[in-house]
Enzyme design. Sequence first.
Site, PDB file in Angstrom:
ATOM      1  N   LYS A   1     -45.956   6.770  -3.517  1.00  0.00           N
ATOM      2  CA  LYS A   1     -44.548   7.077  -3.771  1.00  0.00           C
ATOM      3  C   LYS A   1     -43.652   5.993  -3.181  1.00  0.00           C
ATOM      4  CE  LYS A   1     -42.993  11.415  -2.980  1.00  0.00           C
ATOM      5  NZ  LYS A   1     -42.147  12.066  -4.011  1.00  0.00           N
TER       6      LYS A   1
ATOM      7  N   ARG B   1     -40.436  13.101   2.917  1.00  0.00           N
ATOM      8  CA  ARG B   1     -41.594  13.448   2.087  1.00  0.00           C
ATOM      9  C   ARG B   1     -42.803  12.612   2.488  1.00  0.00           C
ATOM     10  NH1 ARG B   1     -37.633  13.462  -2.267  1.00  0.00           N
ATOM     11  NH2 ARG B   1     -37.603  15.491  -3.329  1.00  0.00           N
TER      12      ARG B   1
ATOM     13  N   GLY C   1     -49.314  18.686  -3.223  1.00  0.00           N
ATOM     14  CA  GLY C   1     -49.155  19.952  -2.517  1.00  0.00           C
ATOM     15  C   GLY C   1     -49.906  20.046  -1.210  1.00  0.00           C
TER      16      GLY C   1
ATOM     17  N   MET D   1     -49.501  18.038   1.500  1.00  0.00           N
ATOM     18  CA  MET D   1     -48.721  17.704   2.690  1.00  0.00           C
ATOM     19  C   MET D   1     -47.273  18.211   2.523  1.00  0.00           C
ATOM     20  SD  MET D   1     -50.362  14.114   3.887  1.00  0.00           S
ATOM     21  CE  MET D   1     -50.139  13.340   2.317  1.00  0.00           C
TER      22      MET D   1
ATOM     23  N   ARG E   1     -44.206   7.446 -11.693  1.00  0.00           N
ATOM     24  CA  ARG E   1     -45.645   7.215 -11.495  1.00  0.00           C
ATOM     25  C   ARG E   1     -46.338   7.253 -12.851  1.00  0.00           C
ATOM     26  NH1 ARG E   1     -46.756  13.029  -8.532  1.00  0.00           N
ATOM     27  NH2 ARG E   1     -45.954  14.297 -10.215  1.00  0.00           N
TER      28      ARG E   1
ATOM     29  N   HIS F   1     -84.721  24.174 -22.093  1.00  0.00           N
ATOM     30  CA  HIS F   1     -84.922  23.944 -23.522  1.00  0.00           C
ATOM     31  C   HIS F   1     -83.627  24.138 -24.312  1.00  0.00           C
ATOM     32  CE1 HIS F   1     -86.044  25.331 -27.630  1.00  0.00           C
ATOM     33  NE2 HIS F   1     -86.831  24.270 -27.553  1.00  0.00           N
TER      34      HIS F   1
ATOM     35  N   SER G   1     -88.965   1.667 -21.849  1.00  0.00           N
ATOM     36  CA  SER G   1     -87.867   2.604 -21.977  1.00  0.00           C
ATOM     37  C   SER G   1     -88.009   3.620 -20.857  1.00  0.00           C
ATOM     38  CB  SER G   1     -87.910   3.290 -23.339  1.00  0.00           C
ATOM     39  OG  SER G   1     -86.864   4.234 -23.416  1.00  0.00           O
TER      40      SER G   1
ATOM     41  N   THR H   1     -85.916   8.953 -17.743  1.00  0.00           N
ATOM     42  CA  THR H   1     -85.477   9.385 -16.406  1.00  0.00           C
ATOM     43  C   THR H   1     -85.491  10.899 -16.244  1.00  0.00           C
ATOM     44  OG1 THR H   1     -83.222   9.067 -17.186  1.00  0.00           O
ATOM     45  CG2 THR H   1     -84.156   7.334 -15.828  1.00  0.00           C
TER      46      THR H   1
ATOM     47  N   CYS I   1     -83.978   6.339 -22.141  1.00  0.00           N
ATOM     48  CA  CYS I   1     -83.835   7.340 -23.184  1.00  0.00           C
ATOM     49  C   CYS I   1     -83.829   8.753 -22.613  1.00  0.00           C
ATOM     50  CB  CYS I   1     -84.919   7.190 -24.252  1.00  0.00           C
ATOM     51  SG  CYS I   1     -86.582   7.433 -23.611  1.00  0.00           S
TER      52      CYS I   1
ATOM     53  N   TYR J   1     -80.197  -1.587 -23.124  1.00  0.00           N
ATOM     54  CA  TYR J   1     -79.525  -0.528 -23.877  1.00  0.00           C
ATOM     55  C   TYR J   1     -79.697   0.819 -23.204  1.00  0.00           C
ATOM     56  CZ  TYR J   1     -84.097   0.931 -25.670  1.00  0.00           C
ATOM     57  OH  TYR J   1     -85.393   1.379 -25.767  1.00  0.00           O
TER      58      TYR J   1
END
Lengths: 929, 929
Positions: free
Chosen positions: A32, A105, A114, A116, A373, A491, A804, A807, A871, A891
């Site tokens: 601010k 402020r 909100g 502080m 802002r 699934h 590939s 993971t 993949c 990729y």
Amino acid sequence: MASKAKSRKYVYSFGGGKADGDGTDRNLLGGKGANLAEMAGHPKLKLPVPPGFTLSTEVCTHYYANKRKYPQELKKQVDGAIRKVEKILGRKFGDPKNPLLFSVRSGARTSMPGMMETVLNIGLTSETIPGLIEQSGGNEAFAYDAYRRLITMYSDVVMEKAGGIEPKEGQGIRHQLEHLLEKKKAKVGAKSDTDLSAEDLKDLCEQYKKKVKQVLKKPFPDNAEEQIWGGISAVFISWNGKRAIAYRDIEGIPEEWGTAVNVQAMVFGNMGQDSATGVAFSRDPGNGAKIFYGEFLVNAQGEDVVAGIRTPAPINKESTGEQNKHMESLEKWDPKVYKELDAIQKRLEKHFRDMQDIEFTIENRRLFMLQCRNGKRNGPAAVKMAVDMVKERLIKGDEAVMRVTADQLDELLHPILDPVAEKKASMLTKGLPAGPGGAAGKIVFTSEQAIAAHEKGEKVILVREETNPEDVEGMRAAEAILTARGGMTSHAALVARGWGKCCIVGAGEIDVDVAGGKLKVGGKTLKKGAEISLNGTKGYVYEGSLDMISASEDNPTLVEFLKICDKIKRLKVRTNGDTPEDAKKARGFGAEGIGLFRTEHMFYGEHSAEPLFKLRKVIVAKDDKERAKALKELYPHIKKDVKATMQAMEGYPVTIRLLDPPLHEFIPTSTKGKKELAKATGVSLAELEKRSELLHEVNPMMGHRGVRLGVTFRDITETQVRAILEATAELLKKNKKVFPEIMIPVVCHPNELKDQYEVVKEVHKAVCKKHKVKKIPHLTGTMIEIPRAALQAAEIAEVAEFFSFGTNDLTQMTYGFSRDDIGGFMGDYLEKGILPNDPFQILDQDAVGELVKAGIERGRSTKPKLKIGICGEHGGEPSSVKFCHAIGMDYVSCSPYRVPIARLAAAQAVVEEKAAQPKKKAKKKAKKK
Amino acid sequence: MASKAKSRKYVYSFGGGKADGDGTDRNLLGGKGANLAEMAGHPKLKLPVPPGFTLSTEVCTHYYANKRKYPQELKKQVDGAIRKVEKILGRKFGDPKNPLLFSVRSGARTSMPGMMETVLNIGLTSETIPGLIEQSGGNEAFAYDAYRRLITMYSDVVMEKAGGIEPKEGQGIRHQLEHLLEKKKAKVGAKSDTDLSAEDLKDLCEQYKKKVKQVLKKPFPDNAEEQIWGGISAVFISWNGKRAIAYRDIEGIPEEWGTAVNVQAMVFGNMGQDSATGVAFSRDPGNGAKIFYGEFLVNAQGEDVVAGIRTPAPINKESTGEQNKHMESLEKWDPKVYKELDAIQKRLEKHFRDMQDIEFTIENRRLFMLQCRNGKRNGPAAVKMAVDMVKERLIKGDEAVMRVTADQLDELLHPILDPVAEKKASMLTKGLPAGPGGAAGKIVFTSEQAIAAHEKGEKVILVREETNPEDVEGMRAAEAILTARGGMTSHAALVARGWGKCCIVGAGEIDVDVAGGKLKVGGKTLKKGAEISLNGTKGYVYEGSLDMISASEDNPTLVEFLKICDKIKRLKVRTNGDTPEDAKKARGFGAEGIGLFRTEHMFYGEHSAEPLFKLRKVIVAKDDKERAKALKELYPHIKKDVKATMQAMEGYPVTIRLLDPPLHEFIPTSTKGKKELAKATGVSLAELEKRSELLHEVNPMMGHRGVRLGVTFRDITETQVRAILEATAELLKKNKKVFPEIMIPVVCHPNELKDQYEVVKEVHKAVCKKHKVKKIPHLTGTMIEIPRAALQAAEIAEVAEFFSFGTNDLTQMTYGFSRDDIGGFMGDYLEKGILPNDPFQILDQDAVGELVKAGIERGRSTKPKLKIGICGEHGGEPSSVKFCHAIGMDYVSCSPYRVPIARLAAAQAVVEEKAAQPKKKAKKKAKKK
């Protein structure tokens, strides 16, 4: 230290066309404060900002580092800053004749809404009230109302909260003072606060002061100087208040950052009918349209606009809607002020190069800018603004891609429940948000019911205890899936996400009674056919059929935005897809190939009955000869499937994974299915059951699957490879540009791959001979999904032509988590903070990531140009995509509906990398010095 | 190259009290050549070795590096060496009057028995035959028999094999010549070869030569020079013969080593009644006794002793047994020669500092030494010799521990089938050798049958499709376990090994019919009560009850030997044990603590009914309150169990692992069991079944188990920890020295451990308070068995006070192998050489080892002195124990019966490490130069 500290600047003034700081000083002045300085002081802006000053975040740091003492020189600097404001405005702080009032402020680097404290009207005392009445042209009611507000805020924020007093629930000073207000209003018959007379308010202020002294054992300070320091301290103290600490923990904001304090001269939108206050946006935050959009209230303070007590008026025609079309716009109320404001918002947007959220106050027809802002926006707006601003040459592509978050983009890709309807609806229960978007329909409990209803044109929600491959047709027919069990990678979740279908899983409160055709939840019983609605983005289930807002996937703006992403990103984005339909859909989303085609999916889908039956014959074959015969029957199905998908993905590579799941997954579980199979294979039911029983596994995830099947049943590999290469040969003859990549799953040792490569080589030779060609272009590679494969990647790369990373399985084995079984503890783990998040959703960069990195480094130590992708489900999760970029993958591949998200994340990864690099260089330089 | 090569020595002579090389030249001269040189030339030996020479392995290397050409200078060096032999013996090679004959034999660095070629009697031609007759005192039959043998060996080895001719099955030249021999014998009515007259043999030689020319299209060479070079080449060529290559691959012998060729003057033990040949050992290879032990045959060649056509006579009284007590010993036949031989064997053993296996020939009462080498021996003999030789100060402890292999030691620890009986028995089928040793008994098919029969004092073999925890009592009662399914780490295998019980698993040919009380295998049907015998070391199943040889675990020699090991080893050896009995047994085997006490085992064993029932109540508890009540009932069982075991292991640490398996493992599967539980817990059977169903997991190995249970059910951890600490406090009060180590399993994230540590701390505080002590000594640590835990070991070590590697699970997850399910493919994997061995038996040092190493390094990067051990099955496998030593573990833990093996391996690890170190230093020095 002390000597150096003496010369340090702690207080930064702004106003009167000048400012000590500017917009780049966020770390020092807070968000601010920095923007106030920029608006007030920047040569191209010099906006009408009420003058003031900012106590820097360094004061906060000093305050906490020195047992809550301020730097010695602070008092002098603050006094000097007050004098500057007095000079600009010609008023004096604490002066009875022409008093200057301040607001105090907070303002941290990052907005902490909100969290502080704020105190307004500081400087009002029994001495200065007459002066304020004078300034307001004799408006006594206004002055005492301001005084009343000051006492309320000050006693609450400074005397009670900052004083460390912790009152009982409902006994806080603010509550007690409001009680007095209500009593007074009741007594005089006032409906709203503004109905109170000056006399009423004056009396109320006296009551307030007495109450404060009685409750807090201290008088409300009747001294401007004492008030301002009390306000400043209260803000600094609130930095370590409970709420602020909790918020910082969640958002990961370091305590050391501290907050700044902004002290600014008060201006009053509530000084009468010539005053007003408002909030506006330089573009429409709801859809991104390039219009000046906002609301205002005459004779009101900023909080009144936000609070929604009075309906605000539109600022112009563009902001006018149903609810406020009868009201006078700012444009009409004061065309001059409007024109000035419009010019300012244009300048601000151009200056900050983003859509601005601005707060303004008009005091006696004079415009003041209180704040500006970067404005918050929803998904469609974020995308439109990013695209428009690039067109307007306001920002570059690099900036545009950083303006849209993955969640915002996702909003554009799924139909959602109408938020208005959703707010009013009654929630039945919650589950895990497994497939985003919304859906509404009638409850069905079986796949058959779903298909039947779907054929009649009804919209249905399939509700199951949990789903299994036999439910797939019903899942396809349903609008959405709701399960009582299972995790985010169960699934149901996987299948639904693959289709971009709304899905909620693990809604454990639901008790499903399939036989009885009903479900129970929270004391209610819903029968088959009852209507429910699902918010799959949040995991909420509602009773009744709610309105929907449709998706905008063909939105040309979206297409344009993603093109910007594509120009920037380095990673290719492929899709996981098993059908020509998937391939077409994903191409529409911008997929550059298929990263995972699962051969086994032809045994699950809509038209699976015939191939599945043939596969079952392969599985229960009693010897090699019988199996060979069954494989021959299965072969045309595989070839057809592969061929159609490759054709649909023409021009791009298609990675085809050989049969992965353990065979018993395909054995029929119903007695009917078993009988059919027994009949077709000519064995007794008992014999068939025995053969199936032999295939049973304790931990099928780690059982006889993937390459292990290929090694033990060489002909299963042979059949698949032949189907792939024959399909390729046939397509090449038709001049189709197709590039199959044969992927061997579940590899843990290079010898497995060597074994399967022999098969590929042999089949290739045979198919070439048949088609009279020298070579059928293809790559043969492997999934890296077993920890051992990642560790042995150097050896595996001696054979593999691409990697590939799977993971999903890699996460399962690295954590020892079966993703089908995490339901029992994952909830507790996340709730207790034992895991920061579900590692099946967000790639664990610590351990799984270490294995992936090691796999890449070691693989490329053998083959420097080894093609590497991912993949797993993570290929569509933004932070994981960025990680894949950072560690050098070629990729990522994800479900069709995640392709746009992955494209965005891949582009952001590049921009973030660029942004990090100069810093690194700078650091290096610094070190050299 | 060429100029340098000219001066190189390729041929090394020996004989006449001199030798160019010695026993250290194994790499250059091969094992046989080096020992011949040592015996012939060492000043302290100078034994009567027939003179000869060795063509070094460098010739072999040169031969293959230069398109099968010899070094230029070889011919000259060989000629020179022949002249030396001629000079020593006064005979001439190829001389008609007094011919010298040679044998040509292979000799690699390491013995490759039967893999390469030998040709005897080289130098016999039509010209030299009369000379040989003359030498033998006119023994024409002897000379033509020698000639016949030469033609046979030469045509087979040199002309056919080395010539690259590959005849059809049964059409080889050796076969065809033997056919002529048989025909001749039939014609003249000769029973054995020795019945043939000189005339018969002479005729046969003519037939042989014709046949050779006819079949191989070349005449048999009638020239000594041609013969010797043919023989030499044949040996070199056999180095790359199929058999040799296959053997090298299996044994890991590099091709580059090459073989040497030994050319030695022929001496004849078959020259008449004054000649003989024999084999002897400097100690008894069957039991290690320090006696001179051997056999000999008058008028025979070496191969006759080995072939077993004639029963050999003992060399002395000590070697006399039932089968040869009527025969004249060498000692009596020729006391002078015997005395000479006895003196030689003593000298040789002292010289080589190990038991010697020697071959000798007596030609006309003159003794010749043909070979000596370290003798092969069985387990008991190896241990006894090692201990004796240390006592005799012949060797040091370091050498003693290298003289015994783990397999040899294992022979002493289990009763075995009598090898003589086993040879004669009829094999039913084969399986995997899961628990070593032998057993015989009656077939039973259920646990109940086993217990009932056991109570009647009958010996039974429990035969099952596969076993599960409910079979444990029956397994305990049976002599041995035989299963049709499962791998080396299946339930049956693990339990049996833990008890040192004979066990064969995965005998897939067996078709078990429990209901019918019978099994079928290989066309036979065996009913309950039929007798079978198992060789669990090899996996062989026999029909009938075979004789047994008992184990010798209390053998004082074994105790002495293991004391030698203990003085050398650095690693501590603990045991995996769950009962006081296990603890006592393991202490007997030298265990230094318990490395793995499984709390859950109290729910499996003999007296498990009550605690198991109480655990089941815990599991099906419907809420926290009910569970708390059930846990309270279970508590005294846990405490009693832990306390008794700690007391039995007094003075040593006991690592207690908290509950590890998923809870549903303990749910009853029988309807009866379910009904009982339902009754006891006051719920309906349907409700109980529903609760059990909820616990069902797809992949229980990776499900809700270990620390995950502890996190979700804090009170389960609390109850166990309290039992441990209370038991400790009570024992400490009685001045028992006990050291509990609380081990938390299945950890993948440091936060899990932090969570559980809080519980341990709280309980510790409470128990201290109750017992009025400040502290109850204990450690709290974790298993590292999940890949992520190994990778995150640095973070985990911030909390953990010790690590114990659970390499069973770590192997499962690193490979993605469920050890319960590897049966489907492991056979193929080992057969096809895809894996070198089952990674559950031998630790995979590549990938699993990398994780273990990383875990240790990272853990100790946080806590340099972190106590680290292993408690997987690998802790008792020698190569894995050595690996654990090398990477710096503090201890290994294994089943009681593997403790001695681990102690041996741990000692060998130290010796091997020492042996490797000077080499490293030498290498460094070499590099510096």
